[in-house]
Design a protein around this motif. Structure first.
Motif, mmCIF file in Angstrom:
data_model
loop_
_atom_site.group_PDB
_atom_site.id
_atom_site.type_symbol
_atom_site.label_atom_id
_atom_site.label_comp_id
_atom_site.label_asym_id
_atom_site.label_seq_id
_atom_site.Cartn_x
_atom_site.Cartn_y
_atom_site.Cartn_z
ATOM 1 N N HIS B 120 0.828 -1.204 0.000
ATOM 2 C CA HIS B 120 0.000 0.000 0.000
ATOM 3 C C HIS B 120 0.866 1.259 0.000
ATOM 4 C CE1 HIS B 120 -2.923 3.049 1.077
ATOM 5 N NE2 HIS B 120 -2.306 3.276 2.217
ATOM 6 N N TRP B 122 4.067 1.579 -0.884
ATOM 7 C CA TRP B 122 4.850 1.683 -2.115
ATOM 8 C C TRP B 122 3.973 2.232 -3.247
ATOM 9 C CZ3 TRP B 122 8.876 -2.763 -3.202
ATOM 10 C CH2 TRP B 122 9.693 -2.932 -2.084
ATOM 11 N N CYS B 123 2.784 1.641 -3.381
ATOM 12 C CA CYS B 123 1.854 2.122 -4.425
ATOM 13 C C CYS B 123 1.472 3.574 -4.158
ATOM 14 C CB CYS B 123 0.589 1.257 -4.464
ATOM 15 S SG CYS B 123 0.854 -0.388 -5.134
ATOM 16 N N LEU B 126 4.289 6.024 -4.965
ATOM 17 C CA LEU B 126 4.456 6.048 -6.423
ATOM 18 C C LEU B 126 3.342 6.858 -7.080
ATOM 19 C CD1 LEU B 126 6.119 4.900 -8.781
ATOM 20 C CD2 LEU B 126 4.596 2.924 -8.807
ATOM 21 N N PHE B 161 -4.517 9.644 -21.049
ATOM 22 C CA PHE B 161 -4.286 8.248 -20.666
ATOM 23 C C PHE B 161 -3.679 8.158 -19.268
ATOM 24 C CE2 PHE B 161 -1.522 4.594 -20.161
ATOM 25 C CZ PHE B 161 -2.423 3.566 -20.367
ATOM 26 N N THR B 165 -5.139 6.653 -15.757
ATOM 27 C CA THR B 165 -4.382 5.564 -15.129
ATOM 28 C C THR B 165 -4.032 5.909 -13.679
ATOM 29 O OG1 THR B 165 -3.469 4.955 -17.264
ATOM 30 C CG2 THR B 165 -2.282 4.160 -15.336
ATOM 31 N N LEU B 168 -7.131 5.577 -11.541
ATOM 32 C CA LEU B 168 -7.465 4.175 -11.231
ATOM 33 C C LEU B 168 -6.456 3.563 -10.261
ATOM 34 C CD1 LEU B 168 -8.544 2.876 -14.732
ATOM 35 C CD2 LEU B 168 -10.008 3.478 -12.802
ATOM 36 N N PHE B 169 -5.191 3.923 -10.428
ATOM 37 C CA PHE B 169 -4.138 3.445 -9.527
ATOM 38 C C PHE B 169 -4.416 3.978 -8.109
ATOM 39 C CE2 PHE B 169 0.805 3.242 -9.019
ATOM 40 C CZ PHE B 169 0.687 2.063 -8.313
ATOM 41 N N LEU B 175 -7.926 0.771 -1.968
ATOM 42 C CA LEU B 175 -8.405 -0.567 -1.601
ATOM 43 C C LEU B 175 -7.355 -1.309 -0.764
ATOM 44 C CD1 LEU B 175 -10.065 -1.825 -4.923
ATOM 45 C CD2 LEU B 175 -11.183 -0.801 -2.943
ATOM 46 N N LEU B 176 -6.087 -1.194 -1.182
ATOM 47 C CA LEU B 176 -5.013 -1.857 -0.433
ATOM 48 C C LEU B 176 -4.916 -1.304 0.984
ATOM 49 C CD1 LEU B 176 -2.104 -2.102 -3.036
ATOM 50 C CD2 LEU B 176 -3.448 -3.978 -2.094
ATOM 51 N N VAL B 208 -14.681 1.084 -5.992
ATOM 52 C CA VAL B 208 -14.561 0.492 -7.327
ATOM 53 C C VAL B 208 -15.637 1.076 -8.257
ATOM 54 C CG1 VAL B 208 -14.775 -1.649 -8.658
ATOM 55 C CG2 VAL B 208 -13.490 -1.632 -6.515
#
Lengths: 250, 250
Positions: B120, B122-123, B126, B161, B165, B168-169, B175-176, B208
């Motif tokens: 979580h 790390w994401c 980023l 794009f 992205t 959504l990421f 969620l994580l 979601v």
């Protein structure tokens, strides 16, 4: 930047190759994680659980992603051949994912664990059902001979949108599952940068990268499969012929 | 299904209203979860952690999603006004998310917990850095007066794009985080369908749904903002004038 109907956009093969490299790496790292830190894979033992992540990654991530790329990769083959390959790859993905699902339900049953309580499981069941419904609807519109050309044209953008969405939802569900597996086993040890935790985090980022690259390839308007003689003939009633670009079947 | 440059596609307002209903529900359910099961929110106590999920959901999910919809909602305003609103909403989102990030790092520091060990985190780091970079690049191409028309045209599809992205990421990262918060607190009690677990799972599905509805609105080609007089004048050098549809500024 115009492409003739038979030419391949210059950058496309590199992106496709990169996606395949990423996809195979995701499968390999999943295997390495299960082999190195989870004791490997077997059906008859508590290793049965490990069948679940491997099958889901191969089916719902790698094969599903590749099925979406079929129309970008096979550009000169007959449309029908490409369609059948697209449908078949999804069938393989579905069957492999089904084995992965049976594995985890069977494992839970043997261990006396509860089913379907976690966010991962809710998302997983939802995305698996949606995947099945999308396949059925896609089959009846595009492969079953009944649907008219205009019905297909109207449904096509929906099919593409929901196909991409289901794929990304599958990637998200895999991340949730990975996180669940880590936290259940490592607990607070996760915070000490255990090798398993780091490897699984890397796997998570690789999953995200595979999702992004597949989506990127799908999103490039001029990388779409050019329509060919057979379809152009069919669509003559629906399009004006002012575009001039007459296709040369190879 | 042709729309004049000033008309609004019939279904669009309903989808936008639905997205806002979902987005506000996501924020409300996050607040309810933190209030009912986590003791509420404060900066000076161990409740400081709870600032993190609330700020991230408001900033990186709700406001970021709404910033993406600006060009679909404001169809008749000057392009520049719409651009500035798009950029400003992202600034608000960024600042609120930054408060959420400071809250969790400060909380970890006070408690002596490790930072940045989980998938979580790390994401999250980023996606936050990517969000900042995307904003800077977008600003320098589209609001800063230097970039040429052709440079803007070439960058625009990439901006769209990567914007979608990153959004959504962000949803995936939320969620994580939700899953992490649940597993750390509930542990094996998660499997007994604790009310908190069920509420948080519902929150996950709502996240979601919000992501999917925003993406759906963005993906409809004929819901895009029509280009207007000012831009059409600018683009005359680059387009042939065969399309005929002369815009009527309102």
């Amino acid at each position: 930047m115009e492409h003739g109907p038979a030419s391949v956009p210059a950058a496309l093969p590199y992106y496709v190759a990169f996606s395949q490299l990423l996809g195979l790496t995701v499968v390999a790292v999943t295997g390495a994680w299960l082999g190195l830190y989870r004791g490997g894979i077997a059906w008859e033992s508590s290793l049965q659980f490990n069948v679940h992540p491997l099958c889901m990654v191969i089916g719902m991530i790698f094969l599903q992603g590749d099925a979406l790329l079929v129309y970008r990769v096979f550009r000169r083959e007959a449309k029908r051949t490409t369609k059948i390959l697209h449908g078949l790859l999804h069938v393989f993905a579905f069957i492999i994912a089904l084995v992965g699902l049976v594995a985890v339900f069977d494992y839970h049953k043997k261990k006396g664990y509860a089913d379907l309580y976690s966010l991962h499981s809710w998302c997983g069941i939802l995305v698996f059902v949606l995947y099945f419904v999308q396949w059925l609807v896609g089959f009846s519109f595009f492969l079953f001979p009944g649907a008219s050309f205009s019905l297909r044209s109207r449904y096509r953008p929906q099919h593409i949108f929901f196909g991409a969405t289901i794929f990304l939802f599958s990637v998200g569900t895999a991340l949730l599952g990975l996180k669940e597996a880590l936290l259940f086993k490592l607990g607070t040890k996760y915070s000490t940068f255990e090798p398993e935790g780091v490897l699984a985090n890397v796997l998570g980022l690789l999953l995200v990268c595979f999702g992004v690259v597949v989506l990127y390839i799908l999103a490039q308007a001029d990388w779409k499969r050019p329509s060919q003689a057979e379809e152009q003939a069919l669509s003559m009633d629906f399009k004006t012929l002012t575009e001039g670009d007459s296709p040369s079947p190879q």
